[in-house]
Design a protein around this motif. Structure first.
Motif, short mmCIF file in Angstrom:
data_model
loop_
_atom_site.label_atom_id
_atom_site.label_comp_id
_atom_site.label_asym_id
_atom_site.label_seq_id
_atom_site.Cartn_x
_atom_site.Cartn_y
_atom_site.Cartn_z
N GLU A 43 5.26 6.50 2.02
CA GLU A 43 5.63 5.25 2.65
C GLU A 43 4.96 4.07 1.95
OE1 GLU A 43 6.68 6.15 7.33
OE2 GLU A 43 4.59 5.73 6.81
N SER A 44 5.69 2.97 1.87
CA SER A 44 5.15 1.72 1.33
C SER A 44 4.92 0.75 2.49
CB SER A 44 6.12 1.10 0.32
OG SER A 44 6.21 1.90 -0.83
N ILE A 45 3.68 0.44 2.71
CA ILE A 45 3.32 -0.48 3.79
C ILE A 45 3.17 -1.88 3.19
CG2 ILE A 45 1.59 -1.05 5.54
CD1 ILE A 45 0.89 2.01 5.42
N PHE A 81 0.85 -1.19 0.00
CA PHE A 81 0.00 0.00 0.00
C PHE A 81 0.88 1.24 0.00
CE2 PHE A 81 -2.35 -3.17 2.69
CZ PHE A 81 -3.33 -3.48 1.76
N LYS A 82 0.61 2.18 -0.90
CA LYS A 82 1.36 3.44 -0.97
C LYS A 82 0.54 4.55 -0.32
CE LYS A 82 5.25 3.08 -3.53
NZ LYS A 82 6.55 3.72 -3.20
N ILE A 95 7.25 -1.47 7.15
CA ILE A 95 7.52 -0.27 6.35
C ILE A 95 9.04 -0.21 6.17
CG2 ILE A 95 7.44 2.26 6.24
CD1 ILE A 95 4.86 2.17 7.82
N ASP A 96 9.46 -0.19 4.90
CA ASP A 96 10.90 -0.19 4.60
C ASP A 96 11.61 -1.37 5.26
OD1 ASP A 96 10.57 2.13 3.13
OD2 ASP A 96 10.97 3.42 4.86
N HIS A 97 10.95 -2.55 5.16
CA HIS A 97 11.51 -3.82 5.67
C HIS A 97 11.69 -3.84 7.19
CE1 HIS A 97 12.18 -4.83 1.49
NE2 HIS A 97 12.87 -3.72 1.34
N ILE A 111 2.39 6.55 12.90
CA ILE A 111 1.73 7.58 12.08
C ILE A 111 2.26 7.48 10.66
CG2 ILE A 111 1.26 10.04 11.82
CD1 ILE A 111 0.12 8.81 14.37
N VAL A 112 1.37 7.21 9.72
CA VAL A 112 1.82 7.00 8.34
C VAL A 112 2.17 8.33 7.68
CG1 VAL A 112 0.48 4.88 8.11
CG2 VAL A 112 -0.51 7.05 7.35
N LYS A 113 3.15 8.27 6.79
CA LYS A 113 3.62 9.47 6.08
C LYS A 113 3.48 9.26 4.58
CE LYS A 113 7.14 10.21 9.67
NZ LYS A 113 6.77 8.97 10.42
#
Length: 299
Positions: free
Chosen positions: A60-62, A8-9, A45-47, A55-57
């Motif tokens: 970010e790739s979830i 998810f982006k 997120i980022d491995h 808190i998502v930014k």
């Protein structure tokens, strides 16, 4: 492997949400899936593992890992499985009449689920059988099975959407009053009557759309699409209207054995959104030979 993950982006509009809220409100994941993925470390997120209060930014790739250890108390059994469509998330099979979908006390073995589990194991897939749709034992046709928790959740969630359609063909006694229409009659289960359902105001609202697609001397072939999915819905509705299915021993006339050995009902078409959201699936199966022979005999 990336194919075993959902990515998810996060957009600028979604920035600032807690991860739990983002997954639930934006991506429409179930609370059960979110909690399980977080507890087992399958959200990254980022491995890097993240907590649900992160808190998502934007940007970010979830990552949601779909692989999880799971088992099912079903014995794998070799069976002739007719696969209509399959990918890493779903399998759609054409069930034969006379096959129970899932083990019960009366039918602990020989079910579609037993056969599917064997099919998965033979191909080295660590799947359990997650039925999205079901059919009565003597109804043939298309059934969807999710091969992972994410796929099953998406399909179950989307069953009420306008892009999800289950269509059947049926051979009925007599002729409908109109060439097409909507049957909107509540269906109720009286526990004293066992598995049999009836049309009754105490029941749940049940809606069936129908269209006549062929006329015979005294009978008809119908196309039916379910708006709701109650147990025995088509069979109950048509029987109540005085046009039971050929071969239906529970709701029918009881004298069709010379024509067909089961109810003349086949789930021939499915339309549904793919779990990964990139396309609308439309699948069909041929009319079974016993229904073709029935039509030939009554035409």
């Amino acid at each position: 492997m990336e194919e075993n993950k959902i990515i998810f982006k996060v957009t600028h509009e979604e920035e600032g949400l807690k991860l739990r809220a983002y997954l639930k409100k934006v991506q429409r994941l179930s609370s059960r899936l979110i909690k399980g993925a977080a507890l087992s470390g399958r959200l990254e997120i980022d491995h890097k593992r993240v907590k649900l209060n992160h808190i998502v930014k934007a940007g970010e790739s979830i990552s949601l890992n779909l692989i999880k250890e799971e088992s099912q108390n079903i014995e794998p059994e070799e069976m002739d499985i007719q696969v209509v469509y399959e990918d890493k998330d779903i399998i759609v099979v054409n069930k034969k009449p006379g096959v129970v979908v899932h083990p019960t006390r009366s039918y602990p073995n020989g079910t579609l689920a037993n056969g599917l589990l064997y099919y998965f194991r033979e191909r080295g897939e660590n799947c359990i059988v997650r039925l999205v749709s079901r059919l009565d034992m003597d109804t043939s046709g298309l059934i969807i099975v999710g091969k992972n928790q994410f796929a099953h959740m998406c399909l179950a969630r989307d069953m009420k959407s306008e892009n999800f359609e289950k269509s059947y063909i049926a051979v009925i006694h007599g002729k409908m009053d109109a060439r097409e229409g909507i049957i909107d009659l509540p269906i109720y289960r009286n526990e004293e009557a066992g598995i049999k359902r009836v049309v009754d105001e105490r029941g749940q609202r049940s809606i069936t759309h129908y269209k006549v697609i062929d006329d015979f001397k005294n009978d008809q072939l119908l196309n039916l699409t379910l708006e709701t999915g109650r147990t025995h819905q088509i069979r109950v509705h048509l029987s109540y209207l005085g046009h039971p299915l050929y071969g239906d021993t529970l709701y029918g006339l009881g004298d069709d054995n010379q024509y067909i050995k089961r109810q003349a009902l086949h789930a021939y078409r499915l339309k549904f959104p793919h779990p990964r959201g990139d396309k609308i699936m439309e699948l069909e199966s041929d009319i079974p030979q016993d229904i073709i022979e029935l039509i030939r005999n009554i035409r």
